[in-house]
Enzyme design. Structure first.
Site, PDB file in Angstrom:
ATOM      1  N   CYS A   1      44.834  15.584   1.058  1.00 39.38           N
ATOM      2  CA  CYS A   1      46.088  15.877   1.756  1.00 39.38           C
ATOM      3  C   CYS A   1      46.905  16.961   1.041  1.00 39.38           C
ATOM      4  CB  CYS A   1      46.981  14.658   1.936  1.00 39.38           C
ATOM      5  SG  CYS A   1      46.207  13.351   2.889  1.00 39.38           S
TER       6      CYS A   1
ATOM      7  N   LYS B   1      38.820  18.603  -1.481  1.00 40.62           N
ATOM      8  CA  LYS B   1      38.532  19.143  -2.815  1.00 40.62           C
ATOM      9  C   LYS B   1      39.280  18.392  -3.915  1.00 40.62           C
ATOM     10  CE  LYS B   1      37.517  23.408  -5.107  1.00 40.62           C
ATOM     11  NZ  LYS B   1      36.093  23.075  -5.204  1.00 40.62           N
TER      12      LYS B   1
HETATM   13  C1  F6R Z   1      31.118  18.688  -5.430  1.00 36.33           C
HETATM   14  C2  F6R Z   1      32.515  18.567  -5.837  1.00 36.33           C
HETATM   15  C3  F6R Z   1      32.988  17.227  -6.272  1.00 36.33           C
HETATM   16  C4  F6R Z   1      33.933  17.368  -7.473  1.00 36.33           C
HETATM   17  C5  F6R Z   1      34.530  16.008  -7.840  1.00 36.33           C
HETATM   18  C6  F6R Z   1      35.402  16.087  -9.063  1.00 36.33           C
HETATM   19  O1  F6R Z   1      30.819  19.997  -5.096  1.00 36.33           O
HETATM   20  O2  F6R Z   1      33.249  19.496  -5.809  1.00 36.33           O
HETATM   21  O3  F6R Z   1      31.935  16.383  -6.572  1.00 36.33           O
HETATM   22  O4  F6R Z   1      33.227  17.911  -8.542  1.00 36.33           O
HETATM   23  O5  F6R Z   1      35.278  15.514  -6.765  1.00 36.33           O
HETATM   24  O6  F6R Z   1      36.482  16.943  -8.882  1.00 36.33           O
HETATM   25  P1  F6R Z   1      37.319  17.488 -10.099  1.00 36.33           P
HETATM   26  O7  F6R Z   1      36.438  18.345 -10.930  1.00 36.33           O
HETATM   27  O8  F6R Z   1      38.448  18.254  -9.463  1.00 36.33           O
HETATM   28  O9  F6R Z   1      37.809  16.297 -10.861  1.00 36.33           O
END
Ligand code: F6R
Length: 610
Positions: free
Chosen positions: A2, A605
């Site tokens: 969000c 993301k």
């Molecule tokens: C896969 C992807 C997710 C992130 C995960 C951790 O391509 O992007 O698996 O790696 O949600 O996110 P962060 O690194 O932001 O803690």
């Protein structure tokens, strides 16, 4: 998950257009539904529906909404299905109050029942609505919007941020209670948002909020207060040097392809950072701890696995990779002040990681070293120190350049650590660091150039495949898992990444004629991987290989396109390069399947929920 954006403007009447323009930069956070509440002459016009911002804008003409202030929200569904009713923003009991949130309310069910019992008209099954009702409730009691917002936070449990307004009052209020929030001051506008990319189209004068703080936006100022006692804090805007255009595609059809192609520059930039003065502190933190963990989720965890191999190989140091959500149940009772958790997170907001940060800091008094990309994120502020990934924005939902940067960071730190603790001969450490600095950027580019067309052709042969494996051995363990994650994530295929010697302990039974298995290897380990390839070949499976060219490997590849050959390099650079053809393979396969790799379904993301 969000994204919220609130804007208060001095003179403009086109608030819908500005909110849509700024909010579009948060698309990576959620694209299940979108809504805008625009306020003009004390009346709130609220439009929302299911779909991406472009779809809903077209449907409801969000851009045409008039007013001088308002709130927009892009949703990634958690509490309540992605429906129009659950889309945000929400009204309170009446259209006097409007607002939207990001995060999760853990006491959703009890609090919703309590509000309904007290006579509140709750229209959705979305927890964000309760934030607006909480403000509505306290306004009834106090008749004062500032107090109502401040007190509303007492009723809400969880990690969240929200922005609210009252139709007949010119301000917008926002609170940060565990989810990210940044404000900005422009000429004639103020803005508050879940993330910097949506602030930058208006201004680079930004104010980062901390947990437990609230911000009041008027058309010419943002004032920050402490939520618990209402005390005003002296928080002046700082100038962000992040390039507003970094979050644009720059001629590429997708952000993912752009970000893959940025990896040579990322190598250069992150090595520049590692070469700086702060590196000494990071190394000291690792040295001074008796127990070391690398805690991360998803792609960041896969990079952590690669890191573990580097720390063992180059420094003789044990660093345990742990999935964020598993850390507490696995190690929570064994931590002490000599524990170091390297918390690896692109967003710096992932809830599973923030839980570990709080656990380590709160209970054990151990140390935390963030490895983080988003400048201004909670992890960056709250870890004892942090290593920046230096990637700039990663907009595409699948991580590519940040995974790459993380692997480079671990390789570099391991070599430096090995030199300091005497495990590695200083000349060997210098040689490897020199290789990273002088050869890696060019080799990264060469790998992209060399494997681009190969992966495109290979992808075409895999469009009907629904199920495959991606196996690595030794250093390529994390790489294979990362390749599999990319294929799962953006191609909607089942692709399991695992250790190649484990394959025979069960999964091998899946192999029938032409069943595809991708093997990722380095010249150091190919002798072993060949055993595993043979096990698949003997069952008439299709073996696809990623690695340097070797006659012994070529022997097992039936089609030329099934060998994704990376440039010849030092064996220790191999694990860094091998991921690139896998990223590109998943990208081209996703596009061939008609999927937008930047916005895979069901995902977000930034995962600020448990
Ligand atoms: C896969 C992807 C997710 C992130 C995960 C951790 O391509 O992007 O698996 O790696 O949600 O996110 P962060 O690194 O932001 O803690």
């Amino acid at each position: 998950m969000c994204g919220i954006t609130g804007i208060v403007s001095k003179d403009r009447d086109n608030i819908g257009e500005v909110l849509v323009r700024c909010s579009r930069k948060l698309t990576y956070r959620g694209y299940d539904s979108v809504g805008v509440a625009a306020v003009r002459n004390g009346q709130v016009d609220l439009r929302k529906d299911v779909g991406t911002i472009d779809v809903v804008d077209k449907l409801l003409n969000l851009s045409g909404m008039k007013g001088d202030r308002g709130i927009a929200q892009l949703r990634w569904a958690t509490y309540g299905a992605p429906t129009k009713a659950n889309a945000q923003p929400h009204y309170g009991c009446t259209a006097d109050f409007y607002g939207a949130h990001n995060g999760n309310l853990h006491n959703y069910a009890e609090y919703r029942a309590e509000l309904i019992e007290a006579g509140h008209i709750v229209r959705s099954e979305n927890d964000g609505e309760l934030c607006v009702h909480a403000v509505d409730k306290y306004y009834e009691e106090t008749g004062d919007m500032f107090e109502a917002v401040r007190l509303s936070t007492r009723d809400l449990k969880g990690a969240f941020a929200y922005a609210v307004g009252k139709a007949d009052e010119p301000e917008i209020y926002a609170v940060k209670m565990g989810s990210s929030l940044v404000a900005g001051v422009a000429e004639g506008d103020t803005i508050v948002s879940s993330d910097l990319p949506s602030v930058l189209p208006l201004t680079s004068r930004v104010v980062y909020l901390q947990d437990g703080e609230m911000v009041v936006l008027t058309h010419d100022d943002v004032k920050v207060y402490r939520v618990d006692d209402g005390k005003q804090l002296d928080r002046q805007p700082e100038i962000s040097n992040v390039d507003a255009h970094a979050a644009e595609k720059g001629g590429y059809p997708h952000f993912m392809l752009k970000e893959i192609n940025e990896q040579p520059t990322v190598a250069q930039d992150v090595l520049g950072v590692l070469n700086g003065r702060e590196c000494d502190n990071w190394l000291r933190m690792i040295e001074d701890s008796s127990r070391k963990y690398l805690v991360a989720c998803g792609s960041s965890y896969n990079a952590g696995i690669v890191g573990t191999y580097f720390f063992n190989r180059l420094a003789g140091v044990s660093v345990v990779p742990v999935i964020g959500g598993q850390f507490g149940p696995m190690y929570g009772n064994t931590l002490d002040e000599d524990t170091l958790c390297m918390l690896v997170s692109q967003s710096g907001e992932t809830k599973d990681i923030m839980n570990v940060l709080n656990l380590v800091k709160g209970i054990s008094k151990g140390k935390t070293l963030g490895v983080v990309n988003v400048i201004g994120s909670t992890l960056m502020f709250q870890a004892d120190d942090y290593v920046p990934m230096a990637c700039g924005y990663e907009v595409s939902v699948p991580a590519t350049k940040t995974y790459f940067s993380q692997s480079v960071i671990f390789a570099y730190l391991a070599a430096k650590l090995g030199e300091r603790n005497g495990f590695l001969d200083p000349s060997e450490s210098k040689r490897f660091v020199n290789l990273l600095e002088t050869e890696l950027p060019a080799l990264t580019q060469k790998t992209i150039d060399k494997t681009g067309i190969l992966t495109k052709n290979l992808a075409r042969t895999l469009v009907d495949v629904k199920d495959l494996y991606c196996l690595g051995y030794g250093f390529t363990d994390g790489v294979a898992r990362e390749g599999a994650l990319k294929i799962k994530e953006i191609c909607y295929n089942h692709c399991e990444g695992m250790y190649s010697s484990e394959f025979k302990h069960g999964p091998l039974s899946i192999v029938t004629e032409d069943y595809p298995v991708i093997f990722v290897t380095t010249p150091e380990d190919s002798w072993m991987v060949i055993n595993h390839i043979n096990e698949v070949k003997a069952r008439h499976g299709r073996t696809i290989v990623v690695g340097e060219f070797e006659d012994s490997l070529n022997h097992y590849v039936d089609n030329k396109i099934d060998y994704l050959v990376v440039p010849r390099s030092d064996p220790l650079l191999n694990p860094l390069l091998d991921v690139i053809p896998l990223q590109m393979l998943s990208y081209y396969l996703s596009v061939d399947l008609g999927i937008n790799p930047d916005l895979p379904r069901n995902l977000s993301k930034t995962l600020t929920v448990d």
